[in-house]
Scaffold this active site. Structure first.
Site, short mmCIF file in Angstrom:
data_model
loop_
_atom_site.label_atom_id
_atom_site.label_comp_id
_atom_site.label_asym_id
_atom_site.label_seq_id
_atom_site.Cartn_x
_atom_site.Cartn_y
_atom_site.Cartn_z
N SER A 106 0.82 -1.12 -0.26
CA SER A 106 0.39 -0.05 0.26
C SER A 106 1.32 1.51 -0.19
O SER A 106 1.85 0.83 -0.64
CB SER A 106 -1.53 -0.12 1.39
OG SER A 106 -1.38 1.31 1.05
N HIS A 107 0.78 2.04 0.51
CA HIS A 107 1.62 3.59 0.64
C HIS A 107 3.01 3.31 1.15
O HIS A 107 3.92 3.92 0.96
CB HIS A 107 0.85 4.40 1.62
CG HIS A 107 -0.30 4.95 2.06
ND1 HIS A 107 -1.24 5.64 2.35
CD2 HIS A 107 -1.10 4.55 0.70
CE1 HIS A 107 -2.48 6.06 2.08
NE2 HIS A 107 -2.60 5.59 0.89
#
Length: 161
Positions: free
Chosen positions: A124-125
Site C-alpha cells: 500500500s502506501h
C-alpha cells in the site's frame, strides 16, 4: 530494539523491529515498510503469505510516522494496534507533500544507519514510499525538493537528516 523519535504530528516513538540477523553475510536482508493504517504484525502476515519468513530472511520492519486510531478495514480484529500510516491524507496538499518527504527521510536514514539491505518491500502506501526511496539516488527533482524541505525550517529537521 532501536527506536527513532519524531514529533510529527505528535511525539511518536517509531519502533523498528528486527528479526533474525544471525549472520548478515549469509542471509538476505529485507527492509519491510508497513502499509496504510497498519503495523509490523500485519506486514509480517503479508510477507508470510508470500513465503518470506524470518526463518529464511533477516527482516527489518518499519512503520509510518503518522499514528492512526483505527486499522485498515480489512484487518479489523486480526491484530492489535497501534496502527500507522506514511501519508497524511487529511485533505491539505502541503500535509501530504510534507508527509511524503518525512517518510522518505526516515527510510533513507534507516538505510544509512542499519543497511545495507538486499531488498525493500512495501504494501500500500509503504510500497509507494519504498519506490520513491529506491529511486531517490536517480531522481534529481526529488533530491532537490528533499534538500529544500530539510533547510526550510520545519520542526524536527535535525531528526530526519
Amino acid at each position: 530494539l532501536p527506536s527513532i523519535s519524531t514529533t510529527k504530528p505528535k511525539q511518536l516513538e517509531i519502533s523498528i523491529t528486527m528479526s533474525g540477523f544471525e549472520d548478515p553475510s549469509n542471509r538476505i536482508r529485507i527492509l519491510a515498510l508497513c502499509g496504510a493504517k497498519s503495523n509490523s504484525e500485519i506486514t509480517k502476515l503479508q510477507l508470510e503469505n508470500l513465503r518470506i519468513t524470518e526463518e529464511k530472511y533477516d527482516i527489518f520492519y518499519l512503520h509510518g510516522l503518522i499514528e492512526d486510531v483505527d486499522p485498515a478495514p480489512d484487518v479489523v480484529g486480526i491484530v492489535r494496534g497501534p496502527f500507522y500510516s506514511w501519508l497524511d491524507v487529511s485533505g491539505k496538499g502541503e500535509n501530504l507533500n510534507e508527509s511524503i518527504l518525512r517518510s522518505i527521510s526516515l527510510v533513507m536514514r534507516v538505510v544509512e544507519d542499519y543497511g545495507p539491505f538486499d531488498g525493500i518491500y512495501g504494501f500500500s502506501h509503504g510500497g509507494f514510499i519504498a519506490s520513491l526511496a529506491a529511486g531517490f539516488a536517480d531522481d534529481d527533482i526529488l533530491q532537490e525538493t528533499h534538500k529544500s524541505f530539510l533547510t526550510s525550517g520545519f520542526e524536527d529537521d535535525d531528526k530526519l537528516q
